[in-house]
Write a protein that holds these residues in place. Structure first.
Motif, PDB file in Angstrom:
ATOM      1  N   ARG A  10      11.086  -4.244 -36.247  1.00 40.71           N
ATOM      2  CA  ARG A  10      11.867  -4.637 -35.109  1.00 40.71           C
ATOM      3  C   ARG A  10      11.024  -4.688 -33.909  1.00 40.71           C
ATOM      4  NH1 ARG A  10      16.154  -0.502 -36.915  1.00 40.71           N
ATOM      5  NH2 ARG A  10      17.642  -1.959 -38.322  1.00 40.71           N
ATOM      6  N   VAL A  11      11.371  -5.714 -33.122  1.00 43.53           N
ATOM      7  CA  VAL A  11      10.866  -5.963 -31.627  1.00 43.53           C
ATOM      8  C   VAL A  11      11.889  -6.105 -30.728  1.00 43.53           C
ATOM      9  CG1 VAL A  11      10.373  -8.509 -31.901  1.00 43.53           C
ATOM     10  CG2 VAL A  11       9.101  -7.118 -30.410  1.00 43.53           C
ATOM     11  N   VAL A  12      11.544  -5.375 -29.540  1.00 43.75           N
ATOM     12  CA  VAL A  12      12.484  -5.768 -28.246  1.00 43.75           C
ATOM     13  C   VAL A  12      11.643  -6.658 -27.290  1.00 43.75           C
ATOM     14  CG1 VAL A  12      13.536  -4.443 -26.340  1.00 43.75           C
ATOM     15  CG2 VAL A  12      13.662  -3.568 -28.733  1.00 43.75           C
ATOM     16  N   TYR A  13      12.089  -7.793 -26.925  1.00 40.90           N
ATOM     17  CA  TYR A  13      11.329  -8.628 -26.290  1.00 40.90           C
ATOM     18  C   TYR A  13      11.857  -9.199 -24.993  1.00 40.90           C
ATOM     19  CZ  TYR A  13       8.506 -12.915 -25.215  1.00 40.90           C
ATOM     20  OH  TYR A  13       7.542 -13.907 -24.651  1.00 40.90           O
ATOM     21  N   THR A  14      11.381  -8.847 -23.757  1.00 40.93           N
ATOM     22  CA  THR A  14      11.863  -9.255 -22.715  1.00 40.93           C
ATOM     23  C   THR A  14      11.132 -10.342 -21.951  1.00 40.93           C
ATOM     24  OG1 THR A  14      10.795  -7.639 -21.072  1.00 40.93           O
ATOM     25  CG2 THR A  14      12.814  -6.848 -21.929  1.00 40.93           C
ATOM     26  N   ASN A  15      11.951 -11.424 -21.468  1.00 39.91           N
ATOM     27  CA  ASN A  15      11.295 -12.429 -20.920  1.00 39.91           C
ATOM     28  C   ASN A  15      12.351 -13.232 -20.335  1.00 39.91           C
ATOM     29  OD1 ASN A  15      10.353 -15.572 -21.024  1.00 39.91           O
ATOM     30  ND2 ASN A  15       8.536 -14.221 -20.371  1.00 39.91           N
ATOM     31  N   THR A  16      12.193 -13.927 -19.205  1.00 35.94           N
ATOM     32  CA  THR A  16      13.531 -14.726 -18.556  1.00 35.94           C
ATOM     33  C   THR A  16      13.894 -15.615 -19.610  1.00 35.94           C
ATOM     34  OG1 THR A  16      12.374 -14.552 -16.476  1.00 35.94           O
ATOM     35  CG2 THR A  16      13.957 -16.461 -16.642  1.00 35.94           C
ATOM     36  N   ALA A  17      12.880 -16.533 -20.186  1.00 32.36           N
ATOM     37  CA  ALA A  17      13.680 -17.801 -20.775  1.00 32.36           C
ATOM     38  C   ALA A  17      13.896 -17.456 -22.344  1.00 32.36           C
ATOM     39  CB  ALA A  17      12.525 -19.043 -20.849  1.00 32.36           C
ATOM     40  N   SER A  18      13.515 -16.370 -22.661  1.00 32.42           N
ATOM     41  CA  SER A  18      13.571 -16.078 -24.390  1.00 32.42           C
ATOM     42  C   SER A  18      14.926 -16.249 -24.986  1.00 32.42           C
ATOM     43  CB  SER A  18      13.098 -14.661 -24.626  1.00 32.42           C
ATOM     44  OG  SER A  18      14.178 -13.679 -24.095  1.00 32.42           O
ATOM     45  N   VAL A  19      16.177 -16.455 -24.203  1.00 32.43           N
ATOM     46  CA  VAL A  19      17.244 -16.690 -24.880  1.00 32.43           C
ATOM     47  C   VAL A  19      17.399 -18.359 -24.944  1.00 32.43           C
ATOM     48  CG1 VAL A  19      18.391 -14.529 -24.168  1.00 32.43           C
ATOM     49  CG2 VAL A  19      18.717 -16.488 -22.804  1.00 32.43           C
TER      50      VAL A  19
END
Length: 190
Positions: free
Chosen positions: A78-87
């Motif tokens: 499992r990974v939690v990934y943050t980035n403005t455009a990731s969605v």
């Protein structure tokens, strides 16, 4: 081998991605839910852009794949990934390649212009405040229009980080009370 699960936390600058991402990781750790946390903004922090990669998408994918390989060697899935455009739906290729076709949960953090201005004014102590405000407003519109189908939206205005993070974790279906999972360690079952 278990299928990779990715929680992608996106949002405009000042929406609270990093703060919420760290709190999500803390909630998962407290519940003994195995995961890795990756701040996506650091994966393409190189200047100038590599030749033939002006938007830095290839270096981002390479760095994400390298990090993920290290985490999967530890048994992480499992990974939690943050980035403005990731969605954004257009980012699907990045995660499909680097994480080898994960199950993806997308969460778009939202915040009003006034909230974002207050947060960015506190955070941006250097010369880039006005640029950050303009880019944040642009990305807020783009994210709202182009977020992938099924993206969960979580408002951050006037809310405590812990409450926001709890809403984000709830969107994953990773229910730590029902089945805690850990990263495998020597002498410990997965």
């Amino acid at each position: 081998m278990r299928k990779t699960e990715a929680l992608l936390i996106g949002g405009r600058s000042g929406a609270g991605k990093s703060s919420v991402g760290w709190e999500v990781a803390a909630l998962l750790r407290a519940a003994d839910v195995g995961h890795a946390y990756i701040e996506g903004d650091t994966l393409d922090a190189v200047h100038p852009a590599p030749d033939g990669d002006p938007d830095r998408s290839r270096i981002t994918e390479r760095n994400l794949a390298a990090l993920w390989a290290n985490y999967t060697d530890l048994g992480c899935h499992r990974v939690v990934y943050t980035n403005t455009a990731s969605v954004l739906g257009s980012e699907e290729r990045l995660f499909a390649g680097a994480l080898r076709g994960p199950r993806i949960v997308r969460v778009l953090l939202t915040a009003s212009d006034a909230t974002v201005e207050e947060r960015l004014t506190r955070r941006e102590l250097g010369s880039e405040l006005q640029q950050q405000l303009r880019r944040s407003a642009y990305m807020a519109r783009r994210l709202e229009e182009q977020a992938a189908d099924g993206t969960h939206r979580v408002a951050t205005d006037g809310r405590r980080i812990g409450d926001i993070a709890a809403d984000v974790v709830a969107a994953t279906g990773w229910n730590p009370r029902k089945s805690p999972e850990t990263i495998s360690r020597p002498g410990r079952a997965n």
